[in-house]
Design an enzyme around this catalytic site. Structure first.
Site, short mmCIF file in Angstrom:
data_model
loop_
_atom_site.label_atom_id
_atom_site.label_comp_id
_atom_site.label_asym_id
_atom_site.label_seq_id
_atom_site.Cartn_x
_atom_site.Cartn_y
_atom_site.Cartn_z
N LEU A 127 5.84 1.13 4.89
CA LEU A 127 7.00 1.88 4.40
C LEU A 127 6.61 3.35 4.34
CD1 LEU A 127 9.71 2.44 3.07
CD2 LEU A 127 8.77 1.58 0.92
N GLU A 128 7.12 4.13 5.28
CA GLU A 128 6.86 5.57 5.30
C GLU A 128 7.99 6.28 4.57
OE1 GLU A 128 4.69 7.81 6.48
OE2 GLU A 128 3.22 6.55 7.54
#
Length: 372
Positions: free
Chosen positions: A327-328
Site C-alpha cells: 500500500l503506497e
C-alpha cells in the site's frame, strides 16, 4: 555408653554436600545461559534485582524464576525506552502522543543499534480455536522505510484500534509490526536505510539475489545509497525479523505500508510455466483482495510495479505464494496522517476478514499437473 560425635566426619559430610550443591548450581547455570544466549544480555546480572523478587512468602525463588523475572524486567525496559523515543519523535512531528505504551508489544529481535523490533499478535480467543483462523492470518508491516513517515503512524493506529476493539479481528489473527526499522526512524532526519545503510526491502534472500541484487545496484549509474541491498542477502536484523514473522505465523496475506507513490501493488505470481491458461482460484481471490482495498479508498489506483531481487514482494508474494500487497500512500507529509487513516483504515479492516480458504499450494500443484 555414650558415643561421642566425631567433628572431622561431620565437616567431611558438609564439604561433600557443599560440592554437590555447587556442581548442581553450575550445571543449572550453564543450561540456562545456553537457553538465553540469544537474548543479548547476561543472565547473571542480578545486581539491580529488587530484594522482594528473591522470595515469595519467605520461600526462595528458583534460578529459573529469577532468570525469567530478570528477562521480563529487561525486555519491558527495552520496550519502554523504545516507546519513549517514539513519543519524542511523535511530538516533533506534531502527532500528539503515540499509542506505543498502551500496546502489549513484544520482540524477539533487536536492530543493529539495539532497538527492539516490536510486534504483537491479535488473535480471537472468544470462541476457542476456529478453523477459519487458519485461513485468515494477516501480517501488517510499517516503517520498513521510515523516511516515509506516514506509514509508521498508520501502522501504530491500526494496532491501537485492534487492541481497543477485538471485534475488528473476530475469527481471524492479525500480526502487526509497526516499526520494522527503528534505527532509520530515529535518525535525524529519518532515513530509508537501517543503521548499516542497507535498504531492508532489497535484502531478502530471494532466489535471484546472489546473481543480480548487488550487481545491478553496483553497476547502476547513480549507485543510490538509499537502495543499497547489502553485500549479501539476509544480512540485516530487520530482514531476518520480517522473514521470521512469515515463517512463524504463516500469514495468508501480507500488507506492507509505504509512501509516496500513490498506488496498490499486488505481488502474487507463480513460475511462468505454471501460469499458462486461465487464472487459478487463488490468483482471482488475491486480485479481488487488492480491488477490495482499492474500492474502499475511492478506487485507489492498482499498479503492477514489478519486483526487485531481495524485495518483500518477491520473497513472500512470488516465491512463497502469499498474496502480498504494498500500500503506497500518496505522501510522506506528516500532516496528512488523519486523512490516510480515514481513507485506508476501513478497507484494511475489511481485508483482515478476507479469507483464503484453500491451501495455498493446491492450485499451483493442479496447474503443474495440467501444464507440464
Amino acid at each position: 555408653m555414650v558415643i561421642a560425635h566425631i567433628p572431622g566426619k561431620i565437616k567431611f559430610k558438609l564439604i561433600i554436600l557443599f560440592i554437590i550443591l555447587l556442581v548442581n548450581s553450575k550445571s543449572q547455570a550453564t543450561y540456562f545461559s545456553e537457553e538465553l544466549e540469544e537474548v543479548s544480555f547476561s543472565p547473571f546480572a542480578f545486581n539491580n534485582i529488587p530484594t522482594s523478587l528473591l522470595n515469595i512468602s519467605g520461600l526462595p525463588l528458583s534460578s529459573v524464576q529469577v532468570l525469567n523475572e530478570t528477562y521480563r524486567i529487561r525486555t519491558q525496559k527495552q520496550i519502554a525506552d523504545l516507546c519513549q523515543r517514539i513519543d519524542y519523535t511523535y511530538k516533533k512531528l506534531d502527532w500528539s502522543k503515540s499509542p506505543c505504551f498502551s500496546l502489549p508489544l513484544t520482540f524477539n529481535y533487536v536492530s543493529e543499534n539495539g532497538k527492539p523490533l516490536v510486534y504483537w499478535e491479535f488473535i480471537d480467543n472468544s470462541t476457542g480455536y476456529d478453523e477459519s483462523q487458519r485461513h485468515n492470518v494477516t501480517l501488517i508491516l510499517g516503517g520498513v522505510h521510515p523516511d516515509e513517515l506516514t506509514p509508521v503512524h498508520l501502522a501504530f493506529q491500526l494496532a491501537e484500534a485492534l487492541h481497543k476493539n477485538p471485534n475488528l479481528y473476530k475469527n481471524s489473527r492479525v500480526i502487526i509490526a509497526p516499526l520494522v526499522n527503528p534505527d532509520g526512524f530515529f535518525s535525524n532526519p529519518p532515513k530509508r536505510t537501517n543503521a548499516n545503510g542497507v535498504d531492508l526491502n532489497r535484502n531478502f534472500p530471494t532466489a535471484t539475489w546472489n546473481k543480480y541484487a548487488y550487481q545491478i545496484w553496483s553497476s547502476s549509474k547513480d549507485r543510490d545509497k538509499r537502495k543499497f541491498p547489502g553485500y549479501f542477502p539476509n544480512s540485516e536484523q530487520g530482514t531476518r525479523f520480517q522473514a521470521d514473522l512469515i515463517t512463524r505465523f504463516q500469514p495468508n496475506k501480507v500488507i506492507s505500508i509505504h509512501a509516496p507513490l500513490a498506488f496498490l501493488d499486488l505481488d502474487y505470481e507463480v513460475p511462468k510455466l505454471l501460469t499458462i491458461g486461465p487464472q487459478t482460484e487463488q490468483q482471482r481471490k488475491a486480485r479481488n483482495l487488492a480491488e477490495l482495498l482499492s474500492r474502499s479508498a475511492g478506487n485507489y489506483k492498482i499498479k503492477d510495479f514489478g519486483i526487485y531481487p531481495g524485495s518483500l514482494g518477491n520473497y513472500a508474494g512470488n516465491e512463497r505464494v502469499i498474496p502480498t500487497i504494498t500500500l503506497e500512500l500518496s505522501s510522506s507529509n506528516p500532516k496528512l496522517v488523519k486523512k490516510f487513516w480515514r481513507d485506508f483504515s476501513p478497507g484494511i479492516f475489511k481485508a483482515l476478514k478476507y479469507e483464503f480458504k484453500k491451501p495455498q499450494f493446491d492450485d499451483i500443484q493442479a496447474s503443474a499437473l495440467w501444464n507440464p
